[in-house]
Write an enzyme that holds these catalytic residues in place. Structure first.
Site, PDB file in Angstrom:
ATOM      1  CD  GLU A 109      -2.980  -0.906   0.259  1.00 11.73           C
ATOM      2  OE1 GLU A 109      -3.220   0.376   0.005  1.00 11.73           O
ATOM      3  OE2 GLU A 109      -3.836  -1.855  -0.337  1.00 11.73           O
ATOM      4  CB  SER A 128     -17.981 -35.143  54.927  1.00  8.96           C
ATOM      5  OG  SER A 128     -18.800 -35.794  55.562  1.00  8.96           O
TER       6      SER A 128
END
Ligand SMILES: [Zn+2]
Length: 712
Positions: free
Chosen positions: A59, A318
């Site tokens: 670009e 428990s």
């Protein structure tokens, strides 16, 4: 001028999604941005990343050096425009393209001037890298994909920084014509663009001819897959933060690898259909960070998949006992060798018979905790103070223990309260890290947690030592060769009525919490902690430590060795025949003298257990003669301790007899008063009274049996 000053707010505006990512940045879930766009800004391009090189080459080859406007290219473009009188092309720098994406305008000559001006402004205010990042965040990549990060994730399943040369060159060619250049829909056209980008890269000297050829030859499969949808219950829990900036990537604490292991283990272990629901939580001990959270075996399962088992309040069983023991260690009340009474007794609102229905008479703290015996746990809870215990559970973040202490009574230590797996695992993380507590973390933070001291490191170590180590694993599996486990401690739990099976396992680095049950709360014979939840925790531990080597807790200096009487676990006197070594907490553990072998007192066992020991020592009584009734409990000469804190009828004793005639009615008398009827083998509960009592059981046929007991 009307276009000045620079419109910063437009630069910040992106149609950004919010991404929940794991701790390594892997996306877990994406909330699409405005207009349904998949835009995941935030990629920081480095000049050496392939995508940065490919883009610059394709670009704007002078990008790193020009001031925002490429004068040479612009002059050429304007000349062409004037000469040919058509829409200008070329001359776009990445900077002017950013301006154009920010503020779309018709492409005219005056626009070109405005854009050039803006580009110069942009360059002055922001650096080159920021401009490159802006471009990469805004560029269209086909469909609803905006920005390189979303493109890299969707097409190739990786971050923009990880793109290969071939992938980067392919994607760098897309933004110029995103609809016609989509690599998934138009692969041939995308391939031609890739070839162009690679040629430009070679021309710029970024790559060699050989690299270009290799990259072009590489077959690429670009498929925009589904949006990520991982760790769904965890993401539901984190949610998208209300104030998350658009485009924010929320870096959570989850570790995708651990999550994957946990999901696999849970699915495999529950595939047999033992239960519909199950959940696993893995916490990092040092920070409280959630590394994995699986709320159900299959999130997509129709009936119960979306129910998050890790956040559902369920009966604790428990699993709360270790916290009572830690408090008892810290208050100096007991050490692991201290002997506790384990004798049959019943309380009004619950039946605290041990799960195995087998009373042991006299057990050490160590065995009582390992075997998860109920009566010794109540003893510990009473010594610590039930309200103190209740307060500790609340302070440990078990917020669903929300009723006042008296609502639960002594049953609290047996798990009659409800807890959530995530909270429970975090409470255990406090034990695993030596007593400091902080809330769990689901989002990564640089700030250290704010710790709240709960237990001493010595008490935590004692609990881990009792519930951990190879010896215990060997006990459980029966054979050393079967152990194959990294060092770990674990506690199991099973709720009343077999509805919830729990196991929490830990070492100094991680806590693994497992719950298995049915989302509708129905019971099943398989729902026993050690049968179904423990194998899941072990399986995950093994996968996280494949060579079975893992860290273990270092003994704090405050834990010191001491010599105790083997029979009582208390400080030995001259008459104590056997001594053993035990751990204690320096300056905390009380060293009460042995009550069994006191000078001049012969065999002064606590009365509550004397009869058990006698019965064990004595040979088994001969078979009862025909036509007889025999009282099995209480044993002849048993003695029980009255607990003055409890209401009169809250303490009851099981009366049980055997008869040669099954099913016949047996009549019970205490001190010649009738107290009730039962059948052979079935207990009748009688409220304890102080004193010496004659207990008679007789059948209507005539035979009877008689025992004498004492209640202290
Ligand atoms: Zn002794």
């Amino acid at each position: 001028m009307r276009w000045a000053p620079f419109p910063e707010e437009k630069l910040a505006r992106l149609p950004a999604s919010v991404v929940l990512a794991d701790r390594h940045g892997e996306p877990l879930r994406v909330r699409l941005g405005a207009g349904g766009l998949d835009c995941r800004p935030g990629y920081q391009p480095e000049p050496e990343h392939w995508i940065a090189q490919a883009l610059v080459a394709a670009e704007d080859r002078r990008f790193w050096t020009h001031p925002g406007v490429d004068g040479l290219a612009l002059a050429r473009a304007i000349g062409q425009n004037l000469f040919f009188g058509r829409r200008i092309s070329g001359a776009s720098t990445l900077s002017t393209q950013v301006i154009r994406m920010m503020e779309p305008r018709d492409r005219t000559l005056s626009t070109k001037v405005i854009e050039a001006f803006r580009a110069l402004q942009l360059e002055r205010r922001h650096g080159k890298r920021e401009i490159l990042a802006q471009y990469l965040d805004r560029a269209p990549f086909g469909g609803n994909i905006v920005g390189i990060e979303a493109a890299a994730r969707r097409y190739f399943g990786k971050g923009a920084g990880q793109l290969s040369l071939a992938e980067a060159a392919l994607l760098a060619g897309v933004p110029q014509s995103p609809a016609r250049g989509r690599p998934d829909r138009h692969p041939a056209r995308a391939k031609r663009r890739q070839a162009y980008v690679l040629e430009r890269m070679e021309a710029c000297g970024f790559i060699t001819a050989r690299e270009r050829e290799d990259a072009f030859a590489q077959p690429l499969e670009a498929r925009p897959g589904n949006y990520p949808f991982r760790a769904p219950h965890f993401c539901d829990l984190v949610g998208v933060p209300a104030r998350a900036a658009e485009g924010a990537t929320v870096r959570t604490t989850l570790d995708s690898e651990v999550q994957r292991l946990a999901e696999g283990v849970l699915r495999r272990r529950l595939s047999g259909g033992a239960a519909e629901g199950g959940a696993i939580v893995v916490l990092d001990v040092k920070t409280g960070a959630v590394r994995a959270l699986v709320g159900s075996p299959d999130y997509r399962a129709r009936r119960a998949g979306q129910v998050n088992g890790a956040m559902a309040p369920r009966a604790a069983g428990s699993t709360l006992k270790p916290f009572a023991y830690a408090l008892a260690f810290d208050r100096g009340l007991v050490t692991p060798a201290t002997m506790l009474a384990d004798v049959p007794m019943r309380f009004r609102d619950f039946d605290p018979r041990n799960f195995s229905l087998d009373f042991r008479g006299w057990v050490s703290v160590r065995d009582a905790l390992v075997l998860s015996l109920n009566l010794p746990a109540i003893d510990i809870e009473r010594r610590v103070g039930q309200e103190r215990f209740h307060g500790a559970l609340r302070a440990l973040g078990l917020s669903t223990v929300s009723r006042p202490a008296e609502h639960y009574g002594l049953g609290l230590v047996l798990g009659n309260a409800e807890v959530r797996l995530l909270d429970l695992a975090n409470a255990y993380a406090c034990l695993a890290r030596g007593g400091a507590w902080a809330p769990v973390r689901v989002v990564e933070s640089p700030d250290p947690p704010v710790w709240k001291p709960m237990f001493s490191s010595e008490a935590c170590w004692l609990v881990s030592d009792v519930l951990g180590g190879e010896e215990r694993a060997m006990d459980t599996t029966g054979h050393a060769v079967d152990v194959r486990l990294p060092p770990m401690a674990w506690k199991t739990g099973t709720s009343a009525g077999l509805r919830d099976a729990w196991t929490v396992a830990w070492n100094p680095d991680i806590v693994v919490g497992v719950w298995v049950g049915n989302p509708d709360g129905s019971s099943a014979d398989e729902l026993v902690g050690r049968k179904i939840a423990t194998p899941i925790a072990w399986d995950l531990f093994r996968r996280m430590y494949p060579d079975n080597h893992g860290p273990w807790h270092a003994r704090p200096a405050g834990v010191v060795s001491c010599t105790v009487c083997a029979a009582s676990g208390r400080a030995p006197g001259p008459n104590c025949p056997h001594r053993i070594e035990d751990w204690s907490i320096a300056k905390v553990s009380r060293h009460e003298p042995c009550p069994v072998h006191r000078q001049g007192a012969e065999g002064a066992w606590p009365v509550a257990v004397a009869s058990f020991l006698n019965r064990r020592a004595a040979p088994e009584p001969e078979e009862a003669p025909a036509e007889s009734v025999r009282i099995r409990t209480p044993a002849r000469g048993s003695a029980y301790r009255w607990m003055p804190e409890l209401e009169v009828d809250a303490q009851r004793l099981a009366l049980e007899a055997a008869s040669d005639r099954a099913g016949e009615t047996l009549h019970w008398f205490v001190d010649d008063r009738p107290v009730g009827k039962s059948r052979p083998g079935e207990p009748l509960f009688w409220p304890l009274e102080r004193g010496t009592h004659q207990i008679v059981c007789s059948s209507a046929r005539g035979p009877s049996d008689r025992v004498q007991i004492a209640v202290e």
